[in-house]
Every structure is written in structure tokens, then in C-alpha cells.
Design a protein around this motif. Structure first.
Motif, mmCIF file in Angstrom:
data_model
loop_
_atom_site.group_PDB
_atom_site.id
_atom_site.type_symbol
_atom_site.label_atom_id
_atom_site.label_comp_id
_atom_site.label_asym_id
_atom_site.label_seq_id
_atom_site.Cartn_x
_atom_site.Cartn_y
_atom_site.Cartn_z
ATOM 1 N N THR A 170 25.582 -1.190 -19.770
ATOM 2 C CA THR A 170 24.719 -2.369 -19.817
ATOM 3 C C THR A 170 24.294 -2.717 -21.236
ATOM 4 O O THR A 170 24.141 -3.890 -21.571
ATOM 5 N N MET A 171 24.107 -1.711 -22.093
ATOM 6 C CA MET A 171 23.653 -1.994 -23.453
ATOM 7 C C MET A 171 24.710 -2.735 -24.259
ATOM 8 O O MET A 171 24.369 -3.476 -25.187
ATOM 9 N N ASP A 172 25.983 -2.562 -23.942
ATOM 10 C CA ASP A 172 27.022 -3.353 -24.606
ATOM 11 C C ASP A 172 26.842 -4.829 -24.293
ATOM 12 O O ASP A 172 26.971 -5.690 -25.176
ATOM 13 N N ALA A 173 26.556 -5.142 -23.029
ATOM 14 C CA ALA A 173 26.344 -6.538 -22.629
ATOM 15 C C ALA A 173 25.080 -7.107 -23.265
ATOM 16 O O ALA A 173 25.072 -8.245 -23.761
ATOM 17 N N ILE A 174 23.986 -6.327 -23.280
ATOM 18 C CA ILE A 174 22.729 -6.790 -23.874
ATOM 19 C C ILE A 174 22.896 -7.013 -25.378
ATOM 20 O O ILE A 174 22.431 -8.015 -25.937
ATOM 21 N N THR A 175 23.573 -6.087 -26.058
ATOM 22 C CA THR A 175 23.775 -6.224 -27.498
ATOM 23 C C THR A 175 24.655 -7.422 -27.821
ATOM 24 O O THR A 175 24.419 -8.138 -28.803
ATOM 25 N N GLU A 215 12.379 -20.062 -23.893
ATOM 26 C CA GLU A 215 11.668 -19.707 -22.661
ATOM 27 C C GLU A 215 12.003 -18.282 -22.223
ATOM 28 O O GLU A 215 11.205 -17.640 -21.539
ATOM 29 N N GLY A 216 13.181 -17.824 -22.588
ATOM 30 C CA GLY A 216 13.604 -16.474 -22.250
ATOM 31 C C GLY A 216 14.227 -16.369 -20.869
ATOM 32 O O GLY A 216 14.081 -17.258 -20.034
ATOM 33 N N PHE A 217 14.943 -15.274 -20.646
ATOM 34 C CA PHE A 217 15.579 -15.026 -19.353
ATOM 35 C C PHE A 217 15.721 -13.521 -19.164
ATOM 36 O O PHE A 217 15.662 -12.745 -20.129
ATOM 37 N N ASN A 218 15.873 -13.105 -17.919
ATOM 38 C CA ASN A 218 16.024 -11.691 -17.571
ATOM 39 C C ASN A 218 17.478 -11.376 -17.272
ATOM 40 O O ASN A 218 18.168 -12.145 -16.597
ATOM 41 N N PHE A 219 17.921 -10.206 -17.769
ATOM 42 C CA PHE A 219 19.305 -9.785 -17.519
ATOM 43 C C PHE A 219 19.375 -8.270 -17.591
ATOM 44 O O PHE A 219 18.986 -7.659 -18.594
ATOM 45 N N LEU A 220 19.811 -7.652 -16.510
ATOM 46 C CA LEU A 220 20.031 -6.208 -16.433
ATOM 47 C C LEU A 220 18.768 -5.408 -16.771
ATOM 48 O O LEU A 220 18.830 -4.353 -17.406
ATOM 49 N N GLY A 221 17.603 -5.918 -16.361
ATOM 50 C CA GLY A 221 16.362 -5.196 -16.576
ATOM 51 C C GLY A 221 15.681 -5.479 -17.898
ATOM 52 O O GLY A 221 14.636 -4.897 -18.195
ATOM 53 N N PHE A 222 16.259 -6.373 -18.710
ATOM 54 C CA PHE A 222 15.682 -6.743 -19.995
ATOM 55 C C PHE A 222 15.268 -8.210 -19.969
ATOM 56 O O PHE A 222 15.820 -9.011 -19.215
ATOM 57 N N THR A 223 14.315 -8.551 -20.824
ATOM 58 C CA THR A 223 13.962 -9.943 -21.086
ATOM 59 C C THR A 223 14.430 -10.294 -22.489
ATOM 60 O O THR A 223 14.115 -9.564 -23.449
ATOM 61 N N ILE A 224 15.194 -11.359 -22.595
ATOM 62 C CA ILE A 224 15.712 -11.809 -23.895
ATOM 63 C C ILE A 224 15.079 -13.167 -24.189
ATOM 64 O O ILE A 224 15.211 -14.103 -23.399
ATOM 65 N N ARG A 225 14.413 -13.249 -25.331
ATOM 66 C CA ARG A 225 13.678 -14.472 -25.667
ATOM 67 C C ARG A 225 13.575 -14.628 -27.182
ATOM 68 O O ARG A 225 13.493 -13.630 -27.904
ATOM 69 N N ARG A 226 13.574 -15.880 -27.621
ATOM 70 C CA ARG A 226 13.451 -16.139 -29.050
ATOM 71 C C ARG A 226 11.993 -16.440 -29.410
ATOM 72 O O ARG A 226 11.341 -17.266 -28.781
ATOM 73 N N PHE A 227 11.496 -15.768 -30.449
ATOM 74 C CA PHE A 227 10.158 -15.998 -30.979
ATOM 75 C C PHE A 227 10.287 -16.373 -32.452
ATOM 76 O O PHE A 227 10.704 -15.543 -33.277
ATOM 77 N N LYS A 228 9.958 -17.615 -32.789
ATOM 78 C CA LYS A 228 9.993 -18.078 -34.174
ATOM 79 C C LYS A 228 11.307 -17.699 -34.853
ATOM 80 O O LYS A 228 11.335 -17.043 -35.896
#
Length: 550
Positions: free
Chosen positions: A161-166, A324-337
Motif C-alpha cells: 500500500t505504501m508504494d501506491a500512497i507514495t 479538500e483532500g481524499f481518503n485512500f487505503l487508510g490515509f488522508t491525502i490533502r494539500r495545505f498551502k
């Protein structure tokens, strides 16, 4: 190159099997299949696959994977049989693992609870059917590993899963990257996938795969015919699903005819800026605009899925912006500034805390050592999964909540004692829960680090990348080891089992005392080595070991 492999049935004692030679034989044939696929020598591929499923080495390895390595090794199918002793495994080997006149039995359906009160149907084949499926998987996997797309990560060797998240983190952090996200989910993929869509894409073993797909399901004592879907729980099911979904990236020009991957920024026309990252049946698509997703991406994906008897899950599929962010494989991915952060999903944190609270509530009078041992397993598994994300603040909060729950647990056990007494009895000077020398794992003790993603289409079955995978595996296993003693032993043995000299995995290895403690051996590092569980068991059975099942 001529490949010769023994396919008769010699007299074999399970505890005397040379696993190093067995694995090398299977690996050699798999690498030949991988290379022949790359060179498009399809007749050679087919011949090598048939050789592999007939070989004694593949039979031995398949039995070991099902009956000793798999977490469900003690779960029986509808026949109620398991193979948890050397004699049972040997009997399974001698019963004949030939595909001639082979007929699989129906799978046993078990419902697994999911969040929200829903359940997931899990199909459990018999032990022999699992072994037969593993044989076919050993033969099919190298062929498809040479063809699978670069950003497909689910249920593949050497990927997680970390390959996909990265990959998502890299895609969304690039200059001028796409900002709109299609967070997609396929509705009941494993249950709805069309059988013919699978069979059309598998050039060999069609008859036996057809029989597995049509074997049926036993539910509440009644047999239900399986007209579609591939039951979750069989060793072959994830590979078949990946085969059926292969080609999703190619819809948007991700690959040159020569096989070279084309980055989203270098594509032309409507494909420019579109990327697909898939983990099994969950995938994320990034695009330059919301309109591009609605008018171009969605119709192409819907047509792609319809050919396979699938469709989007309306409840779980949505279009969002990276801010706004989104959830994928137990993580939240979102852009801040303008900085994209990946951190643990809020719902997963709540569920984790709830599990710990429930465990403490159900073990109010348990011994402190038992509580620490169980909680350490839960904590290490959770922090090992999230330690490559921006989880520092989450780990701090969890340490505080953990202290609060344990303080209440300890105070309840001793309602007439003072808080000072409770602290001295259960906590160290730095408020670490302990019992003697046994300490509770603290979340913040594990450093948050960056994950190194697998390169492109690299596969462990590619014979040209042996050194790359050897170094990657060694570094990955060293990073997963938490005990200093294990790290010292693992480094001293260069990541190899002391008994069979094959590669070790941090999640499945045993401590072995060279001179047994019962005859005076010490517990020091000079008398300990790391070994595979199956090597450990075979060693003690050769010299006389009380445990028969393992």
C-alpha cells in the motif's frame, strides 16, 4: 536453455526437505517464464508453465505456502480437513496433485464484519484446492508480472500500500500537477466480475480456472451456484482480479508501444495530465479539471468496467479537489498551502483507539504482562503501517490517549490505593506502562521516515533485477525490525535464515537456540540465530521435538 525438473513422486520426509534447492528450482523456472514473456516466446511460456505445475519442487512449495505460511493455514474448507502436521502434508503430497480428472469442491462461505454494520463474503476452499490454486498462481504470476502496469500495486509480489500512497504523493506534489481527483471504487468487484472476462485473458489453464469459478458456494448447508465473481479467500483470486483489471492505465496513454512508461505531463491531447494509481479494486485518477473527469475519464472507465461485468460504486465514488483532500487505503491525502501531506485517516484512528479501549474493558483482571504483550502487538502493527506518513502529531495524541486509558484501567484495579502508589506500581519515571523489564511500546519511539517507492515496473521475478531486489528487501526488513537483538542477528546473518540460507522476512521468523536452553544453552546473542518457522520446526522434529503441529 534446457530446463529439467523432477516430476515423479519420490520418497520424501517433510522434515528432511532441502528448501533452499526447492525454492531455487521454482525461482529458476519462474524467471525463465518471465524472460520468455518479455521476448514474446509464447510457446516457450506455455511449456514452462506446464513444467512448473508438474514439478515436485513446486508441489512442495505450494503445500508449504498453504499449510505453514498462510495466516489461514488452520482454517478448514467444507471437508473439515487441515494439514498442520508433517504427516498430513506428506499425505497431501503423496495423494497426487495432478490436474487430470481434478474436480474442485465448493467453497465455504464465511461473512466477515465490515465498518458500518456490513459484511464481506469470504470463500474458503479446501486445503487441497488451495494448494492447486497456488500451483497455478506460481505458473501464471511471472507471465503477468512482466506485463502489469507500473502503477498497479495491489496483491503483487514486492509491492504494498505504501508504494501506491507514495506514488500519489509524488504525482500531486509535482509542479503544475493535476489538482482534481476521481476517488473511485468498484462495486463488489470480486463478487460481480464476469467469468468470461477472466477466461478471455488467460491463455493457459482455462479448464481448471473455469472449474474453480463455477465450483459454487456452500452457505447455511445449501449449495449456491456461482454465475459470476471470484470468491475472496482463494490464493488465485487476487491475481485473477488483477488480470481482469489490467489495462486501466493504458486507456489514457500511459505506456508507449515499446513498453516505456509515459508520464502524465508528456502525454498529448485529452490524456495530458491524467494519471491512474490502482490498488486492487480501489483506484485514484488525477486530472487537470473536473470537466475532464466527468466528460472524458468517467465514460472511458465505465466502458472499461462494463466489459468485465463491473460498475462504479455510487456510494464510494466521488470527485474532489486536492485542497479538500481524499481518503485512500487508510490515509488522508490533502494539500495545505501548496504542500501535500499524507496522514492517518481520522476514522482509522478512532477505530484503533476503540479497539484498544475494548481490549482493556474485556481484560479488567488480566495479568499486566498479558496486557502489555497484546497491546504491543496492536501498537507495532499500527505504527509500522503509518510510520511513513506525516503521523508525528497523531502518534503524540495516541500516546496521551493510551496513558489515559491505562491509568483508568490501573485505578479501577486498585480503587483504595492513591494515585502515587498506582504510578509507582505501573509506570516508570517517564510515564511508560511496564511490568518489571517488560515495557509498553510508545508510538513516538518509532521515527517517522520517508518510504522509497518501487521503481517503475520492477518485479522480483525479473532475473535482471536480482541485485536491486536483494538490496531493497534487506533494507526493508532491517527497517521493520524493532528489537535491537533482532537487528544485530539479522545483520550478522546478512538477512538469511541460519538453517536454509534463504532470505528472511521480519514478519515471519523465529529465534533458534543453537544449544537448547533445556541442556544448558544461554539466551545470549552468541547462542541465538534467526530462522524460518518451517525450518525451525523441521530442525526440532529431526532432533526430537514435542510439538507435532505447526
Amino acid at each position: 536453455m534446457l530446463v529439467i525438473e523432477q516430476t515423479d513422486r519420490p520418497d520424501i520426509l517433510w522434515q528432511n526437505i532441502n528448501w533452499t534447492a526447492t525454492e531455487q528450482t521454482v525461482r529458476r523456472i519462474q524467471e525463465r517464464i518471465f524472460r520468455a514473456t518479455q521476448q514474446k516466446e509464447w510457446r516457450q511460456v506455455k511449456n514452462l508453465q506446464k513444467l512448473l505445475i508438474r514439478s515436485t519442487s513446486a508441489h512442495l512449495l505450494a503445500i508449504r505456502k498453504v499449510t505453514q505460511e498462510n495466516p489461514g493455514k488452520r482454517t478448514p474448507g467444507i471437508d473439515g480437513k487441515v494439514a498442520d502436521t508433517p504427516e498430513a502434508r506428506q499425505e497431501l503430497l503423496e495423494s497426487g496433485l495432478s490436474f487430470k480428472a481434478y474436480r474442485p469442491l465448493p467453497v465455504k462461505r464465511v461473512l466477515i464484519p465490515k465498518p458500518g454494520g456490513k459484511t464481506r463474503p469470504l470463500g474458503i476452499p479446501t486445503v487441497k484446492d488451495r494448494v492447486m490454486q497456488t500451483l497455478v498462481k506460481l505458473a501464471l504470476e511471472p507471465e503477468w508480472e512482466s506485463q502489469f502496469e507500473a502503477n498497479s500495486y495491489g496483491f503483487r509480489p514486492g509491492r504494498n500500500t505504501m508504494d501506491a500512497i507514495t506514488q500519489l504523493h509524488i504525482t500531486l506534489n509535482g509542479k503544475g500537477c493535476s489538482e482534481w481527483i476521481l476517488d473511485a471504487d468498484i462495486r463488489s468487484c470480486f463478487d460481480q466480475i464476469d467469468h468470461q472476462a477472466i477466461l478471455d485473458r488467460v491463455p493457459v489453464f482455462k479448464t481448471v480456472i473455469f472449474r474453480w469459478l463455477k465450483a459454487g458456494v456452500i452457505e447455511w448447508g445449501q449449495k449456491v451456484e456461482s454465475e459470476q465473481g471470484t470468491p475472496q479467500g482463494g490464493p488465485l483470486s487476487p491475481l485473477l482480479a488483477n488480470i481482469a483489471l489490467h489495462g486501466m492505465e493504458a486507456l489514457f496513454g500511459a505506456e508507449h508501444p515499446s513498453g516505456i512508461n509515459i508520464s502524465p505531463a508528456r502525454r498529448s491531447g485529452l490524456n495530458k495530465g491524467i494519471s491512474v494509481t490502482r490498488f486492487a479494486d480501489d483506484f485514484i485518477v488525477t486530472a487537470p479539471s473536473k470537466e475532464r473527469i466527468e466528460d472524458y475519464v468517467m465514460p472511458k472507465l465505465q466502458a472499461f468496467l462494463k466489459e468485465r461485468g463491473l460498475e462504479f460504486s455510487e456510494a464510494k465514488t466521488r470527485i474532489t479537489h486536492v485542497d479538500e483532500g481524499f481518503n485512500f487505503l487508510g490515509f488522508t491525502i490533502r494539500r495545505f498551502k501548496r504542500a501535500v501531506l499524507t496522514y492517518p485517516q481520522k476514522e482509522k484512528v478512532k477505530q484503533y483507539v476503540s479497539n484498544i479501549r475494548s481490549h482493556l474493558k474485556n481484560n479488567k483482571q488480566a495479568r499486566t504482562e498479558k496486557i502489555i504483550r497484546k497491546l504491543n502487538l496492536m501498537i507495532r502493527g499500527w505504527i509500522n503501517y503509518y510510520r511513513f506518513s506525516a503521523a508525528k502529531s497523531t502518534f503524540n495524541k495516541l500516546d496521551y490517549l493510551m496513558w489515559l486509558m491505562l491509568w483508568r484501567w490501573a485505578k479501577r484495579r486498585h480503587p483504595k490505593k492513591s494515585g502515587r502508589w498506582v504510578r509507582k506500581r505501573y509506570f516508570t519515571q517517564h510515564w511508560t506502562f511496564h511490568e518489571g523489564d517488560m515495557m509498553l511500546q510508545r508510538h513516538t519511539k518509532v521515527p517517522v521516515t520517508r518510504y522509497v517507492k518501487v521503481q517503475g515496473k520492477a518485479s522480483p521475478l525479473n532475473p535482471g533485477l536480482r541485485s536491486y531486489w536483494k538490496n531493497r528487501r534487506y533494507k526493508g526488513e532491517m527497517a521493520d525490525l524493532r528489537r535491537s537483538s533482532h537487528r544485530i542477528l539479522f545483520s550478522r546473518q546478512q538477512g538469511k535464515c541460519a538453517l536454509c540460507q534463504a532470505a528472511l522476512e521480519a514478519s515471519v521468523m523465529h529465534n533458534h537456540h543453537v544449544l537448547a536452553k533445556v541442556v544448558g544453552g544461554s539466551d545470549g546473542l552468541e547462542n541465538r540465530v534467526l530462522v524460518h518457522p518451517w525450518c525451525h520446526q523441521a530442525w526440532h522434529q529431526r532432533v526430537g521435538y514435542l510439538r507435532k503441529k505447526a
